[in-house]
Motif scaffolding. Sequence first.
Motif, PDB file in Angstrom:
ATOM      1  N   ASN A   1      42.185  44.655  55.315  1.00 33.42           N
ATOM      2  CA  ASN A   1      40.810  44.560  55.801  1.00 33.42           C
ATOM      3  C   ASN A   1      40.078  45.892  55.617  1.00 33.42           C
ATOM      4  O   ASN A   1      38.909  45.921  55.280  1.00 33.42           O
ATOM      5  CB  ASN A   1      40.793  44.175  57.290  1.00 33.42           C
ATOM      6  CG  ASN A   1      41.060  42.695  57.475  1.00 33.42           C
ATOM      7  OD1 ASN A   1      40.949  41.943  56.520  1.00 33.42           O
ATOM      8  ND2 ASN A   1      41.412  42.306  58.682  1.00 33.42           N
ATOM      9  N   THR A   2      40.789  46.994  55.875  1.00 37.31           N
ATOM     10  CA  THR A   2      40.183  48.305  55.732  1.00 37.31           C
ATOM     11  C   THR A   2      39.845  48.555  54.276  1.00 37.31           C
ATOM     12  O   THR A   2      38.784  49.063  53.959  1.00 37.31           O
ATOM     13  CB  THR A   2      41.152  49.397  56.253  1.00 37.31           C
ATOM     14  OG1 THR A   2      41.657  49.009  57.490  1.00 37.31           O
ATOM     15  CG2 THR A   2      40.456  50.725  56.368  1.00 37.31           C
ATOM     16  N   ASN A   3      40.754  48.186  53.403  1.00 41.36           N
ATOM     17  CA  ASN A   3      40.503  48.363  51.973  1.00 41.36           C
ATOM     18  C   ASN A   3      39.354  47.493  51.515  1.00 41.36           C
ATOM     19  O   ASN A   3      38.582  47.871  50.657  1.00 41.36           O
ATOM     20  CB  ASN A   3      41.748  48.061  51.148  1.00 41.36           C
ATOM     21  CG  ASN A   3      42.780  49.178  51.258  1.00 41.36           C
ATOM     22  OD1 ASN A   3      42.422  50.290  51.602  1.00 41.36           O
ATOM     23  ND2 ASN A   3      44.024  48.857  50.980  1.00 41.36           N
ATOM     24  N   ASN A   4      39.248  46.303  52.086  1.00 39.26           N
ATOM     25  CA  ASN A   4      38.169  45.403  51.673  1.00 39.26           C
ATOM     26  C   ASN A   4      36.824  45.922  52.181  1.00 39.26           C
ATOM     27  O   ASN A   4      35.796  45.684  51.571  1.00 39.26           O
ATOM     28  CB  ASN A   4      38.412  43.993  52.209  1.00 39.26           C
ATOM     29  CG  ASN A   4      39.507  43.301  51.417  1.00 39.26           C
ATOM     30  OD1 ASN A   4      39.795  43.688  50.299  1.00 39.26           O
ATOM     31  ND2 ASN A   4      40.117  42.278  52.022  1.00 39.26           N
ATOM     32  N   ASN A   5      36.838  46.563  53.384  1.00 34.83           N
ATOM     33  CA  ASN A   5      35.593  47.081  53.948  1.00 34.83           C
ATOM     34  C   ASN A   5      35.077  48.280  53.130  1.00 34.83           C
ATOM     35  O   ASN A   5      33.889  48.533  53.088  1.00 34.83           O
ATOM     36  CB  ASN A   5      35.782  47.497  55.400  1.00 34.83           C
ATOM     37  CG  ASN A   5      35.913  46.277  56.303  1.00 34.83           C
ATOM     38  OD1 ASN A   5      35.567  45.177  55.894  1.00 34.83           O
ATOM     39  ND2 ASN A   5      36.413  46.497  57.514  1.00 34.83           N
ATOM     40  N   LYS A   6      35.980  49.056  52.558  1.00 33.64           N
ATOM     41  CA  LYS A   6      35.577  50.182  51.707  1.00 33.64           C
ATOM     42  C   LYS A   6      35.208  49.636  50.358  1.00 33.64           C
ATOM     43  O   LYS A   6      36.054  49.105  49.656  1.00 33.64           O
ATOM     44  CB  LYS A   6      36.704  51.189  51.527  1.00 33.64           C
ATOM     45  CG  LYS A   6      36.988  52.011  52.702  1.00 33.64           C
ATOM     46  CD  LYS A   6      38.041  53.031  52.307  1.00 33.64           C
ATOM     47  CE  LYS A   6      38.446  53.886  53.467  1.00 33.64           C
ATOM     48  NZ  LYS A   6      39.520  54.800  53.108  1.00 33.64           N
ATOM     49  N   LYS A   7      33.981  49.738  50.053  1.00 38.34           N
ATOM     50  CA  LYS A   7      33.557  49.265  48.744  1.00 38.34           C
ATOM     51  C   LYS A   7      33.553  50.441  47.784  1.00 38.34           C
ATOM     52  O   LYS A   7      33.087  51.521  48.112  1.00 38.34           O
ATOM     53  CB  LYS A   7      32.164  48.656  48.820  1.00 38.34           C
ATOM     54  CG  LYS A   7      32.138  47.395  49.616  1.00 38.34           C
ATOM     55  CD  LYS A   7      30.775  46.796  49.560  1.00 38.34           C
ATOM     56  CE  LYS A   7      30.770  45.506  50.342  1.00 38.34           C
ATOM     57  NZ  LYS A   7      29.453  44.938  50.417  1.00 38.34           N
ATOM     58  N   GLU A   8      34.091  50.252  46.671  1.00 37.76           N
ATOM     59  CA  GLU A   8      34.095  51.294  45.652  1.00 37.76           C
ATOM     60  C   GLU A   8      32.703  51.405  45.063  1.00 37.76           C
ATOM     61  O   GLU A   8      32.058  50.392  44.817  1.00 37.76           O
ATOM     62  CB  GLU A   8      35.106  50.972  44.566  1.00 37.76           C
ATOM     63  CG  GLU A   8      36.522  51.077  45.028  1.00 37.76           C
ATOM     64  CD  GLU A   8      37.491  50.887  43.879  1.00 37.76           C
ATOM     65  OE1 GLU A   8      37.119  51.135  42.721  1.00 37.76           O
ATOM     66  OE2 GLU A   8      38.608  50.490  44.160  1.00 37.76           O
ATOM     67  N   THR A   9      32.282  52.680  44.865  1.00 35.96           N
ATOM     68  CA  THR A   9      30.990  52.863  44.235  1.00 35.96           C
ATOM     69  C   THR A   9      31.134  52.546  42.760  1.00 35.96           C
ATOM     70  O   THR A   9      32.095  52.978  42.105  1.00 35.96           O
ATOM     71  CB  THR A   9      30.485  54.310  44.403  1.00 35.96           C
ATOM     72  OG1 THR A   9      31.528  55.188  44.071  1.00 35.96           O
ATOM     73  CG2 THR A   9      29.962  54.561  45.781  1.00 35.96           C
ATOM     74  N   PRO A  10      30.188  51.834  42.260  1.00 36.04           N
ATOM     75  CA  PRO A  10      30.305  51.461  40.848  1.00 36.04           C
ATOM     76  C   PRO A  10      30.071  52.692  39.962  1.00 36.04           C
ATOM     77  O   PRO A  10      29.356  53.613  40.343  1.00 36.04           O
ATOM     78  CB  PRO A  10      29.197  50.422  40.658  1.00 36.04           C
ATOM     79  CG  PRO A  10      28.219  50.703  41.735  1.00 36.04           C
ATOM     80  CD  PRO A  10      29.010  51.306  42.877  1.00 36.04           C
TER      81      PRO A  10
END
Length: 194
Positions: free
Chosen positions: A6-15
């Motif tokens: 969930n934590t990884n999903n909440n962190k969105k990678e900047t394109p």
Amino acid sequence: NNTNNNTNNNKKETPPPPPRLRYIPLLLCLALIGRMWYRVHHRSLDWMDSFSLLKSSLDTCPRSAKSNLEISKVYSGLQPHLFDLTKSLEHLQRVEEIDPSYCDVHQQFSHCYIQQQNYIEFERRLAKAVLCPFTMGGATDMWRRYWPAAMKDPAGGEAAKKRLAKYERQLQAAIEREQQELSQGKPQWKGASL
């Protein structure tokens, strides 16, 4: 485990930036390097021969007495394809405007005047060149070669003898003045003047 996901999903990678913007710093750096290369290349071309270097020097510092004197030598025959006594004399006159005490100029003036067959001005400038510590050697040699030839001239030999006597008196007086100034403790010899 689920929390980590969930934590990884909440962190969105900047394109990543769009591809064309990514190269702007590189292009700017290449443009700067290209501009510097161009300037260095053209400046080093100035050093390829004495004329272009002197022209560049005069463009940078038009009131340089030394550069004006040296380019005068080029125009007075040092480089035959650039021979132009009028330009040579213009540069010499500029030297005298810049620094009237710059005695090196007299030998170059005499060189120009002898080519113009202006013997009176040649003699006057040569006498001054003899008194200049920087041109004394060459001027004295020319003095010793010129006067015997001038006095042998059937048309003007007698007049030349009178002019020589006048110049010798002037030279002697200038040397005596200089010796007197030196004996009085004046610190530096800049060349006697007529």
